[in-house]
Design an enzyme around this catalytic site. Structure first.
Site, PDB file in Angstrom:
ATOM      1  N   LYS A   1       0.847  -1.196   0.000  1.00 31.22           N
ATOM      2  CA  LYS A   1       0.000   0.000   0.000  1.00 31.22           C
ATOM      3  C   LYS A   1       0.880   1.242   0.000  1.00 31.22           C
ATOM      4  O   LYS A   1       1.520   1.564   1.001  1.00 31.22           O
ATOM      5  CB  LYS A   1      -0.911   0.056   1.228  1.00 31.22           C
ATOM      6  CG  LYS A   1      -2.030   1.100   1.068  1.00 31.22           C
ATOM      7  CD  LYS A   1      -2.545   1.646   2.388  1.00 31.22           C
ATOM      8  CE  LYS A   1      -1.813   2.897   2.821  1.00 31.22           C
ATOM      9  NZ  LYS A   1      -2.000   4.062   1.908  1.00 31.22           N
TER      10      LYS A   1
ATOM     11  N   THR B   1       4.680   7.712  14.386  1.00 32.83           N
ATOM     12  CA  THR B   1       4.555   6.929  15.612  1.00 32.83           C
ATOM     13  C   THR B   1       3.103   6.805  16.031  1.00 32.83           C
ATOM     14  O   THR B   1       2.666   5.744  16.518  1.00 32.83           O
ATOM     15  CB  THR B   1       5.385   7.576  16.730  1.00 32.83           C
ATOM     16  OG1 THR B   1       6.770   7.522  16.364  1.00 32.83           O
ATOM     17  CG2 THR B   1       5.201   6.853  18.052  1.00 32.83           C
TER      18      THR B   1
ATOM     19  N   GLU C   1       8.717   1.018  11.594  1.00 34.58           N
ATOM     20  CA  GLU C   1       9.799   2.011  11.502  1.00 34.58           C
ATOM     21  C   GLU C   1       9.109   3.353  11.538  1.00 34.58           C
ATOM     22  O   GLU C   1       8.415   3.750  10.597  1.00 34.58           O
ATOM     23  CB  GLU C   1      10.601   1.814  10.204  1.00 34.58           C
ATOM     24  CG  GLU C   1      11.937   2.537  10.212  1.00 34.58           C
ATOM     25  CD  GLU C   1      11.834   3.936   9.640  1.00 34.58           C
ATOM     26  OE1 GLU C   1      11.824   4.882  10.464  1.00 34.58           O
ATOM     27  OE2 GLU C   1      11.752   4.096   8.431  1.00 34.58           O
TER      28      GLU C   1
ATOM     29  N   CYS D   1      12.806  10.451   8.360  1.00 34.86           N
ATOM     30  CA  CYS D   1      12.753  10.070   9.771  1.00 34.86           C
ATOM     31  C   CYS D   1      14.145   9.970  10.380  1.00 34.86           C
ATOM     32  O   CYS D   1      14.300  10.053  11.593  1.00 34.86           O
ATOM     33  CB  CYS D   1      11.998   8.763   9.952  1.00 34.86           C
ATOM     34  SG  CYS D   1      12.576   7.436   8.891  1.00 34.86           S
TER      35      CYS D   1
ATOM     36  N   GLU E   1       8.974  16.126  15.936  1.00 37.37           N
ATOM     37  CA  GLU E   1       9.477  15.745  14.617  1.00 37.37           C
ATOM     38  C   GLU E   1       8.803  16.656  13.589  1.00 37.37           C
ATOM     39  O   GLU E   1       7.671  16.425  13.177  1.00 37.37           O
ATOM     40  CB  GLU E   1       9.180  14.278  14.309  1.00 37.37           C
ATOM     41  CG  GLU E   1       9.802  13.840  12.989  1.00 37.37           C
ATOM     42  CD  GLU E   1       9.473  12.404  12.621  1.00 37.37           C
ATOM     43  OE1 GLU E   1      10.297  11.759  11.955  1.00 37.37           O
ATOM     44  OE2 GLU E   1       8.390  11.923  13.000  1.00 37.37           O
TER      45      GLU E   1
END
Length: 453
Positions: free
Chosen positions: A154, A209, A229, A263, A355
């Site tokens: 996907k 996350t 990840e 990331c 982030e």
């Protein structure tokens, strides 16, 4: 059936409209994958290996085509996009060696022998993000196929074009029909069904996350294997005894590559206080030297952000009172954001903690080795990072002290498909890539053979 209009992030023009699959179509794809997987797993290992090599050759012949798709869909500079397409080829080539090396063990036991077999899981669902659509996809589907599984991929809603083309190339190369299927659609439909469908035996998710926690919770309902990840807020730690010129010159490429949409970006630069001012002096021309412009220009080092919504998010962090200096970026149409260096005074500032996922880096001073480790670890994330020092003992101590899955010493890069990759804390779960990655897509079957019968 729903659809999405894909917009070129460099000029805001319409690329094409992509149709999304429905829940029923996901279930149909799973059923087809189950049939294809059984036939694939039954092939001799050498034939599966040859199939992956043919797939790699097809990708190699389409490197320029894939690169151009990534330029218009994701805004990646053409030189970077070519590397990414070649990376997919290289990952497939690397894991084409795995089918013939899926070796179990012979274990001494009383009264007989014991052997283990590495059996494929079956159908694997791979969910990839929008920032590196090709490379991260390959990290999941290549070892999974090598281990004898079928793969449902996907792609992210914003950036599905290279994944769709890779699915076509797989069939064109001669891989069995339905063994590798690309399902463009919403995460709430396709991704969620990967999690809930009992025939999907493992989910590989790369993304935020927040979503990763939901994937993990959903997989727990079936005790389903999962690799995550997730996010990062990595530190680039610069000690006074390091090669400051080199550390400063490479720091922009540790955070601004792919416009900071990475990331693994070293979005916190931690500098020993005694050389803090000097480092900033060296960093400024390096940042202003980053070439931001048209992704089709061979000289471009950084393109636009991926979408208008993401540009709005990154811009919300811009506090002029904390800006040390900025690079340049085109004006007008396109989702442009100049490389930006911030000097937050508070270690809990959102600039330091969040982030941002854009070309924004914060520079903070530290006092000594212990303070550097403490500051580097002051994050819920632990994915990547760099350490700059000429002291080998310090390099090892600090590497052991920092809670991160991937570190480099005197280098701005730490991720390779030939070595393990994964995160600590809320940056992920599972160690993939490297020589043992294919075994992460298997179950170990133990067989005891009674020789006294």
């Amino acid at each position: 059936m729903t659809s999405i209009d894909l917009i070129n992030p460099a000029d805001e023009t319409l690329i094409r409209t992509v149709q999304h699959v429905s829940l029923e179509e996901v279930d149909e794809a799973v059923a087809r994958a189950q049939v294809a997987q059984r036939a694939w797993a039954a092939l001799p290992p050498a034939e599966r290996a040859a199939g992956l090599r043919r797939f790699a050759a097809s990708v190699d012949a389409a490197v320029e085509e894939l690169a151009l798709l990534e330029v218009v869909n994701s805004g990646h500079p053409i030189s970077q996009a070519r590397w990414e397409a070649g990376h997919v080829r290289d990952v497939l080539t690397y894991y084409s060696a795995a089918p013939e090396r899926m070796i179990g063990k012979q274990i001494p036991v009383a009264g007989g022998i014991d052997v283990t077999f590495l059996e494929p899981l079956g159908v694997v669902g791979v969910i990839v993000p929008w920032n590196f659509p090709m490379t991260i996809a390959a990290w999941g589907f290549a070892p999974a196929l090598a281990a004898g599984n079928a793969v449902l991929l996907k792609p992210a809603e914003w950036t599905p074009l290279t994944a769709i083309r890779l699915g076509e190339l797989a069939v064109e190369s001669g891989l069995p029909a339905h063994l590798f299927q690309v399902l463009a659609g919403k995460g709430s439909v396709v991704g969620e069904r990967f999690v809930t469908h009992e025939a999907v035996r493992k989910v590989v998710f790369t993304g935020s996350t927040e979503v990763g926690k939901k994937v993990m919770a959903g997989c727990a309902e079936q005790v389903k294997a999962v690799t995550l990840e997730l996010g990062g807020k990595s530190a680039n730690v610069v000690f006074a005894d390091s090669d400051l010129e080199r550390a400063a010159a490479t720091a922009p490429y540790a955070v601004f590559e792919n416009a900071g949409q990475d990331c693994c970006a070293r979005s916190r630069i931690l500098v020993e206080r005694s050389v803090y001012d000097r480092f900033l002096e060296l960093l400024e021309p390096a940042v202003k030297g980053v070439v931001v412009g048209s992704p089709m220009d061979e000289k471009t080092e950084m393109g636009p952000l991926v979408a208008a919504a993401h540009l709005e998010k990154v811009t919300s962090y811009l506090d002029e009172s904390k800006v040390a200096f900025r690079g340049t970026a085109p004006e007008g149409t396109g989702y442009w954001f100049a490389p930006t260096v911030m000097l937050p005074s508070d270690r809990r500032d959102p600039l330091v903690v969040d982030e941002i996922f854009g070309p924004v880096v914060s520079v903070l001073p530290f006092d000594d080795e212990a303070d550097a480790i403490s500051l580097a670890n002051d994050s819920v994330y632990g994915l990547s990072g760099s350490i700059w020092t000429r002291d080998l003992g310090r390099a090892i101590r600090v590497s052991r002290g920092i809670e991160s899955g991937n570190l480099s010493v005197n280098s701005h890069s730490s991720v390779r498909y030939t070595t393990p990759f994964g995160g600590f804390k809320q940056s992920g779960l599972g160690r993939e890539l490297g020589p043992d990655a294919a075994t992460a897509f298997t179950e170990t079957k133990n067989v005891y053979i009674n020789t006294e019968f």
